[in-house]
Design a protein around this motif. Sequence first.
Motif, short mmCIF file in Angstrom:
data_model
loop_
_atom_site.label_atom_id
_atom_site.label_comp_id
_atom_site.label_asym_id
_atom_site.label_seq_id
_atom_site.Cartn_x
_atom_site.Cartn_y
_atom_site.Cartn_z
N ARG A 107 0.83 -1.20 0.00
CA ARG A 107 0.00 0.00 0.00
C ARG A 107 0.87 1.26 0.00
NH1 ARG A 107 -4.56 -0.31 4.53
NH2 ARG A 107 -4.91 1.77 3.69
N ARG A 108 1.98 1.20 0.73
CA ARG A 108 2.88 2.36 0.76
C ARG A 108 3.46 2.63 -0.63
NH1 ARG A 108 8.11 3.65 1.09
NH2 ARG A 108 8.73 1.47 0.90
N ILE A 109 3.88 1.57 -1.31
CA ILE A 109 4.44 1.72 -2.65
C ILE A 109 3.37 2.26 -3.61
CG2 ILE A 109 5.38 0.47 -4.62
CD1 ILE A 109 6.72 -1.42 -2.62
N ALA A 110 2.16 1.70 -3.50
CA ALA A 110 1.07 2.15 -4.38
C ALA A 110 0.75 3.62 -4.14
CB ALA A 110 -0.18 1.29 -4.15
N LEU A 111 0.76 4.02 -2.86
CA LEU A 111 0.46 5.42 -2.54
C LEU A 111 1.55 6.34 -3.06
CD1 LEU A 111 -1.39 7.44 -1.20
CD2 LEU A 111 -0.24 7.01 0.97
N CYS A 112 2.81 5.91 -2.95
CA CYS A 112 3.91 6.72 -3.47
C CYS A 112 3.77 6.91 -4.98
CB CYS A 112 5.25 6.07 -3.14
SG CYS A 112 5.69 6.16 -1.39
N LEU A 113 3.41 5.84 -5.68
CA LEU A 113 3.21 5.93 -7.13
C LEU A 113 2.04 6.85 -7.45
CD1 LEU A 113 3.74 2.20 -8.16
CD2 LEU A 113 5.29 4.11 -8.54
N GLU A 114 0.98 6.76 -6.64
CA GLU A 114 -0.19 7.62 -6.86
C GLU A 114 0.17 9.09 -6.63
OE1 GLU A 114 -4.67 8.32 -4.98
OE2 GLU A 114 -3.50 6.55 -4.43
N VAL A 115 0.93 9.35 -5.58
CA VAL A 115 1.36 10.72 -5.28
C VAL A 115 2.25 11.25 -6.40
CG1 VAL A 115 2.82 12.10 -3.76
CG2 VAL A 115 1.12 10.55 -2.79
N TRP A 116 3.18 10.41 -6.88
CA TRP A 116 4.08 10.82 -7.95
C TRP A 116 3.29 11.14 -9.21
CZ3 TRP A 116 8.64 12.70 -8.76
CH2 TRP A 116 9.22 12.63 -10.02
#
Length: 262
Positions: A107-116
């Motif tokens: 979820r952290r990786i997915a959120l980072c990608l979403e933020v980027w």
Amino acid sequence: EKAVNLKKDLAEMQEWMTQAEEEYLEKDFEYKSPEELENAVEEMKRAKEDVLQKEVRVKILKDNIKMLATKVPSSGQDLATELNVVLENYQLLCNRIRGKCHTLEARRIALCLEVWSCWIELLQYLDLETAWLNNLEERVQMTGNLPDKLDAVNDALESLESVLRHPADNRTQIRELGQTLIDGGILDDIISEKLEAFNARYEELSHLAVSRQITLEQQLQTMRETDHMLQVLQESLGDLDRQLTSYLTDRIDAFQMPQEAQ
């Protein structure tokens, strides 16, 4: 006495696993920002380390119970049954902790990608609107020194109006994307600074352009009215010229003419 102590150790181990399950697995986390999610990931990593450290104690219990079973089979058999339950629960706890760590990390990786992705999209919209503002500023500057001609003023007004008809969709996207990132606690200072600079320039140029548009409209209206008056005057002078010419041709005395002709 040794059997009693081992039974007590098994009970304490089971109690600890129950508390660990309540503390680490039964929480219903809601992560509204990457910082909160990052903290949750770190917490679960610490929980996994804490659980895995108990593996040594579980192994010691297992060895002690096996040793007791060889010396006192009746007591050892009862404890072995309880040990199997503890071992199953411990393995289940380890698996669930690992699973939750993996889920939170994903979820952290997915959120980072979403933020980027959100950040890149915001920059793209800012680039588009900045290019439009540059064009608007250029058109406004071009209206500063216009020749005093009807066509020149009319062309400048139409050119400015065509730029001002720019749709507001991009600006709406900028506002929504910026707010999404700010609400999530992402790059608050940088985004706020960019949005404030963009909005300030947008408001300044928009007001200047609308003001210049009104001025050009008034100037164009005045020039059209003046042009119409000159046209009417020219037609009137033409009529008068023809009338005077006819008087001269007919050799009419001036005192025989109407007052305005005299």
